[in-house]
Structure formats: C-alpha cells, structure tokens
Design an enzyme around this catalytic site. Structure first.
Site, short mmCIF file in Angstrom:
data_model
loop_
_atom_site.label_atom_id
_atom_site.label_comp_id
_atom_site.label_asym_id
_atom_site.label_seq_id
_atom_site.Cartn_x
_atom_site.Cartn_y
_atom_site.Cartn_z
N MET B 1 33.67 40.57 53.39
CA MET B 1 33.55 39.76 51.53
C MET B 1 32.34 39.24 51.53
O MET B 1 31.43 39.40 52.10
CB MET B 1 34.64 38.96 52.37
CG MET B 1 36.08 39.13 52.81
SD MET B 1 37.09 39.31 51.49
CE MET B 1 38.09 38.02 52.06
N CYS B 2 32.29 38.63 50.18
CA CYS B 2 31.09 37.96 50.09
C CYS B 2 31.91 36.91 49.38
O CYS B 2 32.26 35.91 50.02
CB CYS B 2 30.96 38.91 48.41
SG CYS B 2 30.95 40.45 49.05
N GLN B 3 30.67 35.83 48.96
CA GLN B 3 30.43 34.50 48.76
C GLN B 3 30.36 34.43 46.75
O GLN B 3 29.12 35.60 46.60
CB GLN B 3 29.90 33.37 49.46
CG GLN B 3 29.33 33.89 51.38
CD GLN B 3 29.96 32.10 51.84
OE1 GLN B 3 29.93 32.23 50.48
NE2 GLN B 3 30.28 32.37 52.84
N ASN B 108 34.76 38.22 44.74
CA ASN B 108 34.79 37.85 46.11
C ASN B 108 36.30 38.76 46.91
O ASN B 108 37.54 37.85 46.11
CB ASN B 108 34.80 36.26 46.83
CG ASN B 108 35.46 36.34 48.30
OD1 ASN B 108 36.39 36.72 48.16
ND2 ASN B 108 34.69 36.15 49.25
#
Lengths: 255, 255
Positions: B1-3, B108
């Site tokens: 996942m991402c931020q 995200n």
C-alpha cells in the site's frame, strides 16, 4: 513571442548542454522572462516542470541543469507573454492525455481571431491562444481517428492539415510529442541539427561553454535538436521551410 | 500500500514541515520506496513532480524541502507498488483536465476485479488500479454533469456514490482536488487536523523536528492536513470513519 527547444534521440540523453544555453534566453541573453517550462518523457511517463519565474532565476531550472534527466523526447519553452497573463496556468509546455498517452505541446507565435469550436473533452485551463490551439488539435485528432492511435503516416498527414489551418491565424511554430515521435511545425523560425557519429565539439552561442560530444556518446547515438534560433556557433543548423511539418523518431527525420 | 498527504488552506501555505516528515516514510521510517509525487495548485495551474526514486534519495524532493512552494491545495503520495511496475507513468498523483480545470488524484489501497468500462476520453497511461479508478471517476463525472462544473453539493453527492462503488473492490483511500476543493475518501486509514488560531507548536513523528506555527502564521490562517497516518506526536488528529468522504475548502470541512 517565445522560444522553443525540442530534443528527440534514439537513446535516452540529457539536455543539460542545450538547456543551459536556452535558459539564458529567459532573461539574460534575451528578454523572454514571463515563465518557462520543460517536459521529459521517460517511457510513457512525463516529468513536467513549469515556472512563472524567469528561467535564469528559477530554482527548478537550476535543478535541471545540475541533475541530468535522460530522455528520448524533450520539449522546452521560454515565454514572452503575448496573450494571457503571467501565471503558472499559462506556462508551456502543456500536457494532456489522448489514446492512453501523454501529449506534450509548446508554441511560439501569436494567433489572431482563432476561435475554434471546442465541443470535445479538451478545454483550456489558462488563457493563451497556444493552449486553445493544443486543445483544438487533440479534439480534431480524436474526432478524425476515434479511439485508437493511427499509423504515423496518417497522423502526420492529419497534423499537416491541422497545423496549416491554425497557421492561417498567425505564426504557429510548435513542438508536439506523444513519447513516440516529435512533431515540429514551422511558420516563421525553426531550425534543427542531427548529431551523430562522428561526434564533434559544440560551443554555445548564449554562454561561453563547449562540450565535446564524442566524449559523452557512443557511436550508435543519434540526437536531433530543434530550436527557434540556433544554440551553437560552430555547427550547421538546417532551417525549416515556412509551413513545413517534420517528424522526428529516434533522432532522425522520418516524415 | 502507499501513503497519502493532502493540504487545503484558506491562504497559500508551504508544506515543507509536513512533507519533511512524510518524505521520510519513503524509505527511511517506512518502506514506501517505489516512487513518490506531489502536486501543488497555484491558481488554476499545477506544479507536478513525480519520481520513481524513493522520496528520501530524490533530488526533486530535496528541492521541495529547500524551496517552499506556497499553495492552497496540495496532494502528495509515496508509493509501495501493489499493482503496476515501478515507473514514472505509475507514480501518483495523476493529473487530468475536466471542465477547463486540472484534477489531481492520489490513491492508497488495492482494488481487485475492478474493470470498469472506459468509453469516455480518459485512458490510463500506466498500469495501476489507481489511475484506472481516476479515469473512471472523471468519465462518470463528465457523463453525469455534461460540459460544466456542477455546484459543490451535487459534485460531492456524485463522488460519494462513485467512491462507495469503487471501494467495493478494495481499499480506496484517496485524495482528489480541482483547485477549488479537496475531496478525501477513507476506506481504511485517513486522519486530518485543522490548524487555526491560536496556533501552537507541533513535533514530527518521523523526524526530530518541531515548528511553532504561531511564528509563521497570521490569526486568519486556517490549514487542514489530511494523511494516512498522523504526522505529529503532540497534536490530536481526527480519524475518518470507514466509507466517509469529506470535502475541504479554505481549510475547513464543508461537506
């Protein structure tokens, strides 16, 4: 009017030498100080930098000179405002998406009484004649070819007709790329050079800097540089004919 | 996942403090090192920086930390690749134009079996589920409202329905802005804080840096910061409800 710089190569190449001379025209050796911009294709992606500061004072321009970005297709622009105020939204190059590709566009010139009907998905964000022409170009390409990228020869033929039409409203020197080819149209001023083996040394006309390209290239490299006014003093630049559209792929003229 | 990191303000504000902590998550305090990006609205124009290097090693990230860019709407993203390889075309935020405005989007999450029909003008350039969702969102907004920007309440209602539908395919934390409002949707993790008079001091959780906002603001300033994980240790962040879409204008929640 403005200044244009384009580069098209068969291998990713940095534009630091050419951009260094070009950026000096943004307030130092010329008076184009109403903003500037540059876009680099990296694969299908684009790095896009615009600034309404002059290119000689912009920290982003300094970054580009100090951190070489390698690309096969580059379009840069230095603005002298004719239509549209000095603002970020009016800085070239402009970027839009068509057929799942980014298209990058920059213009030198001044279009008069150019009020095409925009009934497609592209609308200008800023207030320049240039962005309006870009939206019109993409709309007409989409109308003509539908949902898919056509063969290069068909695309080129359509762009010849469209640029001829737009240039009927005033000077329309422009650079356009979709990351696979670089299209260049000349109304008044456009020059190009193709650098290839055996590479030689070149000296900038806007700053006392030389580079020996033979030291930074391989024998297979080929680089086309397109610009509104020649960037070097000791090379032979070829002037475009008025009304001419040339297509560059892998550092060569293909159409 | 991402931020994700977003900022929405009633006066142009720099994001250096928040971005400094956030950027450390791109390889230093967290493992999101598959690229990053940030977009700043300035009026209707956008400065857009993307890089497939990690945010802690990128010279462009260094420039953003050292040259404050003031903006009322900022969206930043640090990528941990789930779908789509590491490349410039897959870096968030993505930018497209609709209704003569630029729209900026970052996501995200991880969408599964999400294969909407794209029959409008927006096509992904890269291969992420995120850019696909963005193209779908814009297509549906254009289908629903035609050629003109609708009132904010109508736009918000439509975005609530669209984000709810997309989130049925997997986590869909997202930030979206057209330069007049910032839309934030939470599937799993999203927090916000509103800083306003009387301003206090804040201390980053990702680096030993504090700032006293009372020294760099006026009493009229109001700044909303939205992020996937709180950025500071001594402030109270409000967690979004799952499935919630909030709209920020001038640093306040308006919808």
């Amino acid at each position: 009017m403005c200044q244009l710089l384009g580069m098209n190569c068969n291998t990713p190449t940095d534009i630091v030498f050419s951009f260094t001379g070009f950026a000096n025209r943004g307030g130092l050796t010329d008076h184009h100080s109403d903003g500037w911009g540059i876009a680099f294709f990296e694969g299908s992606g684009v790095r896009h930098f615009v600034d309404y500061q002059s290119a000689i004072t912009s920290p982003v321009a300094e970054l580009i000179k100090s951190c070489p970005i390698k690309s096969q297709h580059v379009i840069a622009h230095i603005r002298k405002a004719t239509q549209g105020r000095v603002s970020l939204a009016n800085c070239h190059p402009f970027v839009r998406e068509l057929w799942g590709r980014y298209w990058v566009f920059a213009h030198n010139g001044d279009l008069k009484n150019f009020t095409p009907t925009l009934n497609g998905p592209y609308r200008p964000v800023g207030t320049t004649d240039s962005e309006l022409a870009f939206c019109y170009l993409l709309q007409q390409l989409r109308n003509r070819f539908g949902e898919n990228l056509p063969p290069l020869a068909d695309l080129t033929q359509e762009l010849r007709e469209l640029t001829h039409y737009i240039a009927g409203h005033g000077p329309f020197n422009m650079l356009l790329s979709d990351g696979s080819a670089l299209f260049s149209h000349c109304s008044t001023n456009l020059y190009y050079i193709i650098r290839q083996h055996p590479f030689a040394s070149a000296h900038l006309s806007d700053q006392d800097i030389s580079v020996d390209f033979s030291e930074v290239t391989t024998s297979k490299d080929r680089v086309a540089v397109i610009v509104t006014q020649p960037l070097t003093t000791n090379e032979t630049w070829t002037q475009f004919q008025q009304g001419e559209l040339k297509v560059f792929v892998d550092g060569a003229v293909v159409e």
